[in-house]
Design an enzyme around this catalytic site. Structure first.
Site, PDB file in Angstrom:
ATOM      1  N   ARG A  50       0.815  -1.225   0.000  1.00 33.82           N
ATOM      2  CA  ARG A  50       0.000   0.000   0.000  1.00 33.82           C
ATOM      3  C   ARG A  50       0.843   1.267   0.000  1.00 33.82           C
ATOM      4  O   ARG A  50       0.403   2.304   0.493  1.00 33.82           O
ATOM      5  CB  ARG A  50      -0.980   0.021   1.165  1.00 33.82           C
ATOM      6  CG  ARG A  50      -1.993  -1.114   1.142  1.00 33.82           C
ATOM      7  CD  ARG A  50      -2.880  -1.049  -0.093  1.00 33.82           C
ATOM      8  NE  ARG A  50      -4.043  -1.906   0.047  1.00 33.82           N
ATOM      9  CZ  ARG A  50      -5.245  -1.477   0.429  1.00 33.82           C
ATOM     10  NH1 ARG A  50      -5.457  -0.212   0.665  1.00 33.82           N
ATOM     11  NH2 ARG A  50      -6.234  -2.318   0.522  1.00 33.82           N
ATOM     12  N   ARG A  83      -2.610   6.821   0.193  1.00 30.10           N
ATOM     13  CA  ARG A  83      -3.015   8.034   0.904  1.00 30.10           C
ATOM     14  C   ARG A  83      -2.009   8.627   1.858  1.00 30.10           C
ATOM     15  O   ARG A  83      -2.230   9.718   2.367  1.00 30.10           O
ATOM     16  CB  ARG A  83      -4.329   7.766   1.641  1.00 30.10           C
ATOM     17  CG  ARG A  83      -5.465   7.558   0.665  1.00 30.10           C
ATOM     18  CD  ARG A  83      -6.610   6.842   1.313  1.00 30.10           C
ATOM     19  NE  ARG A  83      -6.196   5.505   1.715  1.00 30.10           N
ATOM     20  CZ  ARG A  83      -6.974   4.648   2.353  1.00 30.10           C
ATOM     21  NH1 ARG A  83      -8.182   4.997   2.691  1.00 30.10           N
ATOM     22  NH2 ARG A  83      -6.539   3.445   2.666  1.00 30.10           N
ATOM     23  N   ARG A 123      -5.342  12.075  -6.757  1.00 29.83           N
ATOM     24  CA  ARG A 123      -6.627  11.436  -6.445  1.00 29.83           C
ATOM     25  C   ARG A 123      -7.768  12.456  -6.544  1.00 29.83           C
ATOM     26  O   ARG A 123      -8.841  12.160  -7.063  1.00 29.83           O
ATOM     27  CB  ARG A 123      -6.501  10.835  -5.043  1.00 29.83           C
ATOM     28  CG  ARG A 123      -7.752  10.398  -4.362  1.00 29.83           C
ATOM     29  CD  ARG A 123      -8.203   9.032  -4.833  1.00 29.83           C
ATOM     30  NE  ARG A 123      -9.233   8.527  -3.960  1.00 29.83           N
ATOM     31  CZ  ARG A 123     -10.455   9.036  -3.891  1.00 29.83           C
ATOM     32  NH1 ARG A 123     -10.803  10.039  -4.665  1.00 29.83           N
ATOM     33  NH2 ARG A 123     -11.332   8.535  -3.051  1.00 29.83           N
ATOM     34  N   ASP A 183      -6.305  -2.334  -7.874  1.00 33.57           N
ATOM     35  CA  ASP A 183      -6.921  -2.976  -6.709  1.00 33.57           C
ATOM     36  C   ASP A 183      -7.169  -4.439  -7.031  1.00 33.57           C
ATOM     37  O   ASP A 183      -7.309  -4.804  -8.203  1.00 33.57           O
ATOM     38  CB  ASP A 183      -8.241  -2.290  -6.322  1.00 33.57           C
ATOM     39  CG  ASP A 183      -8.595  -2.585  -4.869  1.00 33.57           C
ATOM     40  OD1 ASP A 183      -8.132  -1.849  -3.992  1.00 33.57           O
ATOM     41  OD2 ASP A 183      -9.292  -3.593  -4.623  1.00 33.57           O
ATOM     42  N   TYR A 236     -15.293 -11.168  -1.333  1.00 33.85           N
ATOM     43  CA  TYR A 236     -15.948  -9.922  -1.762  1.00 33.85           C
ATOM     44  C   TYR A 236     -17.108 -10.188  -2.720  1.00 33.85           C
ATOM     45  O   TYR A 236     -18.123  -9.493  -2.692  1.00 33.85           O
ATOM     46  CB  TYR A 236     -14.923  -8.976  -2.404  1.00 33.85           C
ATOM     47  CG  TYR A 236     -14.026  -8.320  -1.380  1.00 33.85           C
ATOM     48  CD1 TYR A 236     -14.482  -7.253  -0.607  1.00 33.85           C
ATOM     49  CD2 TYR A 236     -12.740  -8.777  -1.155  1.00 33.85           C
ATOM     50  CE1 TYR A 236     -13.673  -6.658   0.350  1.00 33.85           C
ATOM     51  CE2 TYR A 236     -11.928  -8.188  -0.191  1.00 33.85           C
ATOM     52  CZ  TYR A 236     -12.396  -7.124   0.548  1.00 33.85           C
ATOM     53  OH  TYR A 236     -11.604  -6.540   1.506  1.00 33.85           O
TER      54      TYR A 236
END
Ligand code: CP3
Length: 342
Positions: free
Chosen positions: A26, A30, A39, A76, A153
């Protein structure tokens, strides 16, 4: 193209390295203000991930700004269900949501095996642009979710602490479960091969929800599909990271992958014993990065001493948390470089 820094690939292949390579799960995300600016411009996570120029830009940022020894393509794991016909949304502050989910063999007939050259062309284009931007500075990591984590998911439809809807299917309808897991596996093999053809130098499988299964269920519903993928990918080194699957380390160590990722619950010396013939990756608790610079350095020193500098890729034990100070991340990366140099 020859790589100027091939530490990651040499470590993955079990070759000698003059120091331990380091990157972070990751890392493209962010924690960086520079990421948040791109973003913002993209308007949404999905716009960013599906616009190859912008995805490439944020993939390069950690290489330029943090000094990591690898880039990981910005995307992703949920692009696979989307490519199979089950789209997702990324809801602010909440995470991924699937407007529709699958629960029966009839539902699975509406899905198809992903065709990467069409369904996932945007990822392949992002990889090609990133490779140009990297110009051989460091290797590029491609990735996918492990079939069981993607299954979670596609059936649950959103994140969950228990994934009880997903697990219900394993007990109540093994035929449905195995059929879907096989569809995901076939899609993932095609996808990883396409990423490699586009330029990925190594690929990692994320089995993020491995830890919710019993050892027996893991052996039935996760490992055989990871095995198929490892056996099919012979072009580049493969890393298997099964978060929470401390109970399956020995079996994961017997797969035809090159690297096994560890989380911070897994004892390092015990893991070396269970997995004697592979490179290990990990496993600093991401929360260590909330502590002082001195403490981060001390924890990194301890970790490198326990792993040893060879057959080792330094990383966190899971993705970096979004509120981590980038200067603390730099401290982590610099400390690995300092304490692992021969
Ligand atoms: O590692 C990298 O820097 C590459 C990019 C990457 C992302 N997701 C970008 C992302 C990778 C490798 C992933 C993998 C991923 N995605 C996993 C496996 C790794 C893990 O953490 O266990 C999982 C389970 C997902 C699914 C997912 N995507 C969730 C649960 C969420 C929401 C919660 C969260 O962590 O943010 C995402 C969103 C996501 N994926 C973001 C990023 C940068 C944040 C979205 C944003 O910027 O708005």
């Amino acid at each position: 193209m020859n790589l100027k820094n091939d530490l990651l690939l040499r470590a993955a292949r079990g070759e000698k390295t003059e120091r331990t390579p380091v990157w972070m799960m990751r890392q493209a995300g962010r924690i960086l203000v520079e990421y948040r600016a791109v973003r913002e411009k993209a308007g949404s996570f999905i716009n960013l991930a599906t616009t190859p120029e912008m995805a490439a830009e944020v993939t390069l940022q950690p290489v330029d700004l943090l000094g990591v020894d690898a880039a990981i393509i910005f995307s992703d794991i949920l692009v696979i269900p989307e490519a199979m016909g089950l789209p997702y949304e990324m809801v602010e502050q909440r995470g991924p949501v699937f407007p529709s989910t699958v629960h029966s063999l009839a539902d699975l007939q509406k899905l198809h095996i992903a065709e990467p050259e069409t369904d996932l062309k945007y990822v392949l284009d992002a990889i090609k642009i990133t490779k140009e931007g990297l110009a051989g500075r460091v290797p590029l990591i491609g990735f996918a979710g492990a079939p069981f984590t993607i299954f979670c998911y596609m059936t649950e439809g959103k994140g969950s602490k228990t994934f009880s809807v997903a697990k219900k299917h394993l007990y109540a309808d093994p035929e449905f479960s195995h059929t879907l897991l096989q569809q995901i596996t076939d899609s993932t093999i095609a996808y990883l091969k396409a990423q490699i053809a586009a330029g990925a130098d190594l690929v990692q499988l994320f089995d993020s929800w491995a830890g919710i299964l019993s050892p027996e269920q893991y052996r039935v519903f996760s490992l055989p599909y990871i095995k198929q993928i490892c056996d099919a990918i012979t072009e580049v080194p493969v890393t298997v990271f099964a978060k929470g699957a401390f109970f399956a380390r020995k079996e994961i160590g017997e797969l035809s992958c090159s690297v096994v990722g560890l989380d911070w619950n897994m004892d390092i010396a015990e893991s070396r014993e269970l997995i004697p013939n592979k490179t290990l990756q990990g496993n600093l608790d991401p929360c260590v990065l909330y502590s002082s610079y001195d403490q981060i350095r001390a924890e990194v020193k301890k970790m490198v001493n326990q792993f040893g500098t060879q057959r080792y890729i330094a990383n966190l034990g899971h993705g970096v948390y979004p509120d981590t100070d980038p200067d603390k991340v730099r401290c982590f990366i610099e400390a690995v470089k300092e304490f692992s140099s021969l």
